[in-house]
Design a protein around this motif. Structure first.
Motif, PDB file in Angstrom:
ATOM      1  N   LEU A 165       0.812  -1.215   0.000  1.00 43.17           N
ATOM      2  CA  LEU A 165       0.000   0.000   0.000  1.00 43.17           C
ATOM      3  C   LEU A 165       0.846   1.267   0.000  1.00 43.17           C
ATOM      4  CD1 LEU A 165      -2.953  -0.698   2.435  1.00 43.17           C
ATOM      5  CD2 LEU A 165      -3.054  -0.347  -0.017  1.00 43.17           C
ATOM      6  N   ILE A 166       1.985   1.243   0.670  1.00 44.09           N
ATOM      7  CA  ILE A 166       2.810   2.450   0.777  1.00 44.09           C
ATOM      8  C   ILE A 166       3.308   2.912  -0.587  1.00 44.09           C
ATOM      9  CG2 ILE A 166       4.967   3.366   1.718  1.00 44.09           C
ATOM     10  CD1 ILE A 166       4.332   1.776   4.265  1.00 44.09           C
ATOM     11  N   PRO A 167       3.933   2.052  -1.412  1.00 46.67           N
ATOM     12  CA  PRO A 167       4.363   2.550  -2.729  1.00 46.67           C
ATOM     13  C   PRO A 167       3.195   2.934  -3.634  1.00 46.67           C
ATOM     14  CG  PRO A 167       5.262   0.360  -2.334  1.00 46.67           C
ATOM     15  CD  PRO A 167       4.412   0.715  -1.175  1.00 46.67           C
ATOM     16  N   LEU A 168       2.079   2.199  -3.533  1.00 50.50           N
ATOM     17  CA  LEU A 168       0.925   2.552  -4.356  1.00 50.50           C
ATOM     18  C   LEU A 168       0.331   3.893  -3.953  1.00 50.50           C
ATOM     19  CD1 LEU A 168      -0.862  -0.894  -4.682  1.00 50.50           C
ATOM     20  CD2 LEU A 168       0.335   0.370  -6.463  1.00 50.50           C
ATOM     21  N   ALA A 169       0.301   4.180  -2.665  1.00 47.02           N
ATOM     22  CA  ALA A 169      -0.212   5.468  -2.199  1.00 47.02           C
ATOM     23  C   ALA A 169       0.714   6.604  -2.617  1.00 47.02           C
ATOM     24  CB  ALA A 169      -0.381   5.447  -0.686  1.00 47.02           C
ATOM     25  N   LEU A 170       2.013   6.384  -2.498  1.00 47.44           N
ATOM     26  CA  LEU A 170       2.968   7.419  -2.932  1.00 47.44           C
ATOM     27  C   LEU A 170       2.881   7.649  -4.432  1.00 47.44           C
ATOM     28  CD1 LEU A 170       6.061   6.514  -0.734  1.00 47.44           C
ATOM     29  CD2 LEU A 170       4.473   8.422  -0.447  1.00 47.44           C
ATOM     30  N   TRP A 171       2.718   6.565  -5.190  1.00 44.37           N
ATOM     31  CA  TRP A 171       2.570   6.694  -6.639  1.00 44.37           C
ATOM     32  C   TRP A 171       1.297   7.472  -6.977  1.00 44.37           C
ATOM     33  CZ3 TRP A 171       5.241   6.595 -10.845  1.00 44.37           C
ATOM     34  CH2 TRP A 171       4.606   6.468 -12.070  1.00 44.37           C
ATOM     35  N   SER A 172       0.233   7.220  -6.255  1.00 41.68           N
ATOM     36  CA  SER A 172      -1.022   7.932  -6.494  1.00 41.68           C
ATOM     37  C   SER A 172      -0.873   9.422  -6.213  1.00 41.68           C
ATOM     38  CB  SER A 172      -2.120   7.341  -5.622  1.00 41.68           C
ATOM     39  OG  SER A 172      -3.290   8.074  -5.743  1.00 41.68           O
ATOM     40  N   VAL A 198      -9.292  17.613 -10.134  1.00 43.32           N
ATOM     41  CA  VAL A 198      -7.935  18.027  -9.789  1.00 43.32           C
ATOM     42  C   VAL A 198      -7.964  19.041  -8.658  1.00 43.32           C
ATOM     43  CG1 VAL A 198      -5.854  19.119 -10.680  1.00 43.32           C
ATOM     44  CG2 VAL A 198      -7.122  17.555 -12.128  1.00 43.32           C
ATOM     45  N   TRP A 199      -8.865  19.992  -8.700  1.00 40.76           N
ATOM     46  CA  TRP A 199      -8.900  21.056  -7.691  1.00 40.76           C
ATOM     47  C   TRP A 199      -9.379  20.568  -6.333  1.00 40.76           C
ATOM     48  CZ3 TRP A 199      -5.885  24.796  -8.365  1.00 40.76           C
ATOM     49  CH2 TRP A 199      -5.684  25.374  -9.608  1.00 40.76           C
ATOM     50  N   TYR A 200     -10.177  19.523  -6.273  1.00 34.81           N
ATOM     51  CA  TYR A 200     -10.687  19.036  -4.996  1.00 34.81           C
ATOM     52  C   TYR A 200      -9.723  18.088  -4.293  1.00 34.81           C
ATOM     53  CZ  TYR A 200     -15.207  20.943  -6.384  1.00 34.81           C
ATOM     54  OH  TYR A 200     -16.222  21.764  -6.768  1.00 34.81           O
ATOM     55  N   PHE A 201      -8.578  17.800  -4.871  1.00 34.63           N
ATOM     56  CA  PHE A 201      -7.538  16.941  -4.280  1.00 34.63           C
ATOM     57  C   PHE A 201      -8.048  15.546  -3.941  1.00 34.63           C
ATOM     58  CE2 PHE A 201      -6.413  21.292  -2.897  1.00 34.63           C
ATOM     59  CZ  PHE A 201      -5.213  21.417  -3.566  1.00 34.63           C
ATOM     60  N   GLU A 202      -9.017  15.034  -4.686  1.00 36.14           N
ATOM     61  CA  GLU A 202      -9.580  13.718  -4.372  1.00 36.14           C
ATOM     62  C   GLU A 202      -8.532  12.617  -4.488  1.00 36.14           C
ATOM     63  OE1 GLU A 202     -12.869  13.241  -6.979  1.00 36.14           O
ATOM     64  OE2 GLU A 202     -14.146  14.601  -5.852  1.00 36.14           O
ATOM     65  N   GLY A 203      -7.757  12.647  -5.529  1.00 35.89           N
ATOM     66  CA  GLY A 203      -6.753  11.606  -5.703  1.00 35.89           C
ATOM     67  C   GLY A 203      -5.643  11.689  -4.681  1.00 35.89           C
ATOM     68  N   ILE A 204      -5.270  12.906  -4.304  1.00 36.08           N
ATOM     69  CA  ILE A 204      -4.192  13.067  -3.332  1.00 36.08           C
ATOM     70  C   ILE A 204      -4.667  12.681  -1.939  1.00 36.08           C
ATOM     71  CG2 ILE A 204      -2.675  14.762  -2.235  1.00 36.08           C
ATOM     72  CD1 ILE A 204      -2.668  16.264  -4.920  1.00 36.08           C
ATOM     73  N   PHE A 225      -7.664  10.972  -0.861  1.00 34.20           N
ATOM     74  CA  PHE A 225      -8.313   9.697  -0.592  1.00 34.20           C
ATOM     75  C   PHE A 225      -7.508   8.489  -1.061  1.00 34.20           C
ATOM     76  CE2 PHE A 225     -11.867  12.733  -0.804  1.00 34.20           C
ATOM     77  CZ  PHE A 225     -12.190  12.681   0.534  1.00 34.20           C
ATOM     78  N   SER A 226      -6.905   8.562  -2.216  1.00 36.71           N
ATOM     79  CA  SER A 226      -6.134   7.396  -2.651  1.00 36.71           C
ATOM     80  C   SER A 226      -4.672   7.511  -2.263  1.00 36.71           C
ATOM     81  CB  SER A 226      -6.250   7.212  -4.162  1.00 36.71           C
ATOM     82  OG  SER A 226      -5.652   8.302  -4.837  1.00 36.71           O
ATOM     83  N   GLY A 227      -4.275   8.627  -1.719  1.00 35.31           N
ATOM     84  CA  GLY A 227      -2.898   8.807  -1.302  1.00 35.31           C
ATOM     85  C   GLY A 227      -2.742   8.854   0.200  1.00 35.31           C
ATOM     86  N   ILE A 228      -3.177   9.924   0.795  1.00 36.08           N
ATOM     87  CA  ILE A 228      -2.968  10.130   2.229  1.00 36.08           C
ATOM     88  C   ILE A 228      -3.771   9.128   3.060  1.00 36.08           C
ATOM     89  CG2 ILE A 228      -3.281  11.781   4.105  1.00 36.08           C
ATOM     90  CD1 ILE A 228      -2.662  13.979   2.042  1.00 36.08           C
ATOM     91  N   MET A 229      -4.997   8.861   2.673  1.00 34.92           N
ATOM     92  CA  MET A 229      -5.806   7.902   3.435  1.00 34.92           C
ATOM     93  C   MET A 229      -5.209   6.493   3.375  1.00 34.92           C
ATOM     94  SD  MET A 229      -8.290   9.543   4.844  1.00 34.92           S
ATOM     95  CE  MET A 229      -9.662   8.487   5.153  1.00 34.92           C
TER      96      MET A 229
END
Length: 88
Positions: A14-21, A47-53, A55-59
């Protein structure tokens, strides 16, 4: 449950996948390597709502950290074993 045995394996994936996201979603701010899209407000709401950063990254980084902590916690391992009643 058998899922506690693979907590470190899952979190190590999960860590590399989250960083990649996070990296890929930051690159969405610069399509074709140009910053002019962001300055002229031509980017989508996704892009402006930071959904990918967020929810799929930090979470996912938070989930991976929790799995690592649970994997290293001796009390959690004890309660999953058969000898738990003998120790307590």
């Amino acid at each position: 449950m058998g899922s506690w045995k693979c907590g470190s394996c899952l979190s190590s994936l999960l860590i590399p996948l989250a960083l990649w996201s996070i990296i890929v979603n930051i690159l969405l701010y610069f399509p074709n390597g140009q910053a002019s899209y962001a300055s002229s407000n031509k980017l989508t709401n996704y892009v402006w709502y930071f959904e990918g950063i967020c929810f799929s990254g930090i979470m996912m980084l938070i989930v991976a950290a929790i799995l690592l902590v649970l994997e290293n916690d001796n009390n959690y391992k004890c309660c999953q074993s058969e000898n738990c009643s003998k120790k307590y």
